[in-house]
Design an enzyme around this catalytic site. Structure first.
Site, PDB file in Angstrom:
ATOM      1  CE  LYS B  14      -3.306   2.297   3.065  1.00 48.29           C
ATOM      2  NZ  LYS B  14      -2.482   3.494   3.194  1.00 48.29           N
ATOM      3  CE  LYS B  19       4.988   0.704  -2.842  1.00 44.99           C
ATOM      4  NZ  LYS B  19       4.067   1.453  -1.984  1.00 44.99           N
ATOM      5  CE  LYS B  45       4.948   8.564  -3.745  1.00 46.13           C
ATOM      6  NZ  LYS B  45       4.435   7.197  -3.844  1.00 46.13           N
ATOM      7  CG  ASP B 131      -4.098  -1.650  -3.987  1.00 44.64           C
ATOM      8  OD1 ASP B 131      -3.835  -2.821  -4.263  1.00 44.64           O
ATOM      9  OD2 ASP B 131      -5.030  -1.297  -3.243  1.00 44.64           O
TER      10      ASP B 131
END
Lengths: 432, 291
Positions: B14, B19, B45, B131
């Site tokens: 998520k 991450k 991003k 996701d």
């Protein structure tokens, strides 16, 4: 349940929209999609109809987006394409139509349209990705866009036109005889003193479309005309008259009577007009009588086509001409609500005789049905030629796609259409 | 894809779960252990590799592709801590275009440029956006691009939900040659029940936890310096946590096809944990797992 479809004759929504736009004079389509969408339209639709439209070939304007535009959005490409199109192709109105890829990406078409309008381009848009449905859906989407967005361009005629009648539901090219069919319906309406608004074909441009809200009645020839008529009823309170297919022969007389009733026209005038038309057709029928019996016209027939064609023409062939409907195959996927009515009407066309009515666009199934029905005459599209040959029976091409004839103004609606149908059917029987 | 160079690992989870921090620290730990590593950020991003590069700018693959027709690896990569080759796929501006297709296009381009053949990495780590929102973001686990996928999750329900969604994607693609699940990385372990909750979830789904990463001040501090923990605080306990994770990924090749819970099952499971947590908070003592 999911099932496969072989050799469908129904193209996609984008093509339906293009067929609408190309059939209106002075209106220029701008495709916002990948290059194949325009080419496919040319190969899959225009080439299969004799006579391609103004933009029906490679010259159609297309933003031809590539992967870059999918990833980063294709709005700027569309902006550029619109600007260039306006410079190169003269038109009264430009209509942006979108394909699957640009709709998946979510390009902001309304914003691009607004930008165009801010620069005084006459431009509207229709979201017409192929995944929204087939060619009939495309007809509805494009017509809806025109009805909803034209008034905002401020060119609408405010003064009402007495006796103006719009005609909906004939999908250009999907009915190969669309132009002739519309012209004949127009001629009949003129005959009883009305001003038909044909909207597509010769001399039908933006001014016809701007008059749409002023009509006294919307006539719906096929189920595909339901949605525009409902939209206009909602917006402008225009009453609707739904037909049960193309009016052919005496059905045209009944149609004119109903219209007269609805619009309180001079009934005597209408009846006189119908009488003269009937008399003319009856003369031709009488001239045919000898050949009719000699060549054995009275046969069991199979008919493969769109719902309005099958319903309208079959009624004339059985009711007036005495032919027997063995297998009727409807290929345009009418919505459920329309199927029941079609079924109950068509299965009982001849009293005491059970007609097989099938809804299918699967070529394999259609061929099986025609073959197993073992009719003595096949009416259908070029796709049914082989099965007719195999059956060794006369064959007449009259639904999309056509391969053996040039169609310009010929049509099968009304009284003149009935005579044309007699000629073509007779020729098919005699030449077999 | 022709001959495969190195082990290709995809890391999902998520958004905001850590991450990129986890991936970058694993990359740094692998590099520190002497391996040749490439880290590819698959997120519009484009901040996956920031802490490997000291926060310097790096043109993304897609931005470069947009501006020039011919792209070279040198244009879109930077060498970060320990020699890790950093690449950012990039994407469109928010609200425009299709980021999923962008990931697809970027990964394809890297393959066309023979990145793996020429650089000959021991490890390639794909750090993939939050996701699995559409097919595009599943690209790294499809078509045999990555061999194994790891999922980063915390004990928050939404993170578990996202992990379960990823399990669904793996479950779908693995049988036809897609990546299998290497395991779950439990991140931001702070609450007393967090470990038990994630353990239970992995048990329910036929998966296992490969490492617990405690919530740590060191991570936050290192990030503010624009560095991984391995670089900024190599002697810290947290650095060892990441080293252990890297070692696990290096030494263990096991992978499974997870059994995701369906909607009602997941909700039901969550509710039982709601009750348990309440009991913990209100002092009900039972034979709880690790509490």
């Amino acid at each position: 349940m999911a099932h496969h479809i072989e050799g469908s004759r129904n193209s996609c929504a984008l093509h339906g929209a293009l067929q609408v736009i190309e059939a209106i004079e002075g209106v220029v389509p701008v495709i916002h999609s990948t290059a194949g969408c325009g080419v496919q339209h040319f190969l899959g639709v225009n080439r299969l109809n004799a006579g391609s439209d103004r933009f029906g070939g490679p010259p159609v304007s297309n933003s031809n987006i590539s992967e870059k535009h999918v990833v980063f959005g294709g709005s700027s490409r569309l902006r550029e394409q619109l600007k260039n199109t306006v410079k190169i192709v003269e038109g009264d109105l430009y209509v942006i139509v979108t394909g699957c890829s640009t709709e998946m990406v979510g390009d902001d078409i309304p914003a691009m349209t607004k930008e165009g309008r801010d620069q005084d381009f006459q431009v509207i848009y229709a979201n017409t990705p192929g995944f929204r449905g087939d060619v009939h859906q495309g007809y509805q989407l494009a017509v809806k866009a025109l009805i909803e967005q034209l008034p905002a361009l401020g060119k609408g005629e405010q003064s009402s036109v007495e006796g103006l009648v719009n005609i909906w539901g004939i999908v250009p090219h999907q009915d190969p005889f669309w132009a002739g069919n519309l012209e004949e319906i127009g001629r009949l309406l003129e005959g009883i003193g009305l001003k038909p608004n044909l909207l597509f074909g010769y001399d039908q441009g933006l001014s016809s479309w701007n008059r749409v809200p002023n009509a006294a009645l919307n006539i719906v020839v096929s189920v595909w005309g339901d949605s525009p008529a409902m939209l206009l009823e909602e917006r402008y309170g225009t009453p609707v008259l739904k037909l049960e297919g193309l009016p052919v022969g005496s059905a045209a007389g009944r149609f004119l009577q109903t219209v007269s009733d609805r619009l309180n026209l001079d009934l005597t005038h209408t009846e006189n007009f119908i009488k003269s038309e009937e008399k003319r057709l009856n003369t031709y029928l009488a001239s045919l009588a000898d050949t009719y019996y000699r060549a054995g016209f009275q046969r069991e027939f199979a008919f493969v086509g769109e719902s309005s064609q099958v319903a309208g023409l079959s009624e004339f062939l059985t009711g007036t001409l005495g032919l027997i409907p063995r297998t009727l195959i409807i290929t345009d996927n009418p919505p459920e609500y329309a199927r029941e009515a079609l079924l109950s009407r068509l299965t009982g066309l001849v009293e005491g005789y059970s007609t097989e009515v099938v809804f299918s666009e699967d070529h394999a199934e259609i061929i099986d049905q025609v073959r197993s029905g073992a009719a003595e005459l096949v009416l259908g599209s070029a796709l049914e030629e082989q099965v007719a040959l195999a059956l060794g029976v006369p064959f007449l091409q009259l639904s999309f796609p056509l391969s053996d004839k040039v169609v310009l103004s010929r049509g099968y609606s009304g009284y003149r259409g009935a005579a044309a149908l007699l000629e073509d059917l007779g020729s098919a029987i005699l030449s077999n | 894809m022709s001959e495969k160079h190195g082990k290709h690992i995809a890391i999902y989870g998520k958004g905001g779960i850590g991450k990129s921090t986890t991936t970058s620290n694993i990359s740094a730990a692998l590099a520190e252990a002497g391996y040749k590593v490439i880290q590819i950020g698959c997120d519009p991003k484009s901040d996956s590799t920031t802490i490997l590069r000291g926060g310097n700018d790096l043109p993304t693959v897609l931005d470069t592709l947009r501006e020039q027709s011919k792209v070279k690896i040198e244009d879109v990569s930077a060498v970060g801590f320990g020699g890790v080759l950093c690449i950012e796929a990039g994407g469109p501006v928010p609200g425009v275009g299709c980021a999923g297709r962008g990931i697809n296009a970027a990964v394809e381009l890297l393959q066309e440029l023979n990145l793996f053949e020429e650089y000959k990495p021991d490890f390639v780590l794909y750090d993939v956006l939050g996701d699995v929102v559409c097919g595009g973001f599943a690209v790294p686990i499809r078509d045999g691009i990555a061999d194994r996928a790891f999922v980063v999750t915390s004990s928050d329900f939404m993170a578990i939900f996202a992990a379960n969604n990823l399990f669904k994607a793996i479950n779908k693609y693995a049988p036809s040659g897609g990546a299998r699940l290497g395991g779950v990385i439990a991140n931001s372990i702070q609450a007393p029940y967090a470990k038990s909750l994630i353990d239970d979830f992995t048990q329910q789904t036929g998966t296992s936890v490969v490492g617990y990463v405690p919530r740590s001040f060191t991570v936050a501090q290192s990030e503010l310096f624009g560095q991984t923990v391995i670089e900024a605080a190599p002697k810290s306990e947290q650095a060892d946590v990441y080293r252990n994770l890297a070692r696990f990924i290096d030494e263990h090749q096991d992978s499974v096809i997870p059994h995701p819970l369906n909607g009602p099952e997941l909700k039901k499971w969550a509710r039982t944990w709601g009750d348990r947590i309440f009991e913990v908070e209100t002092g009900v003592v039972q034979k709880m797992e690790s509490i």
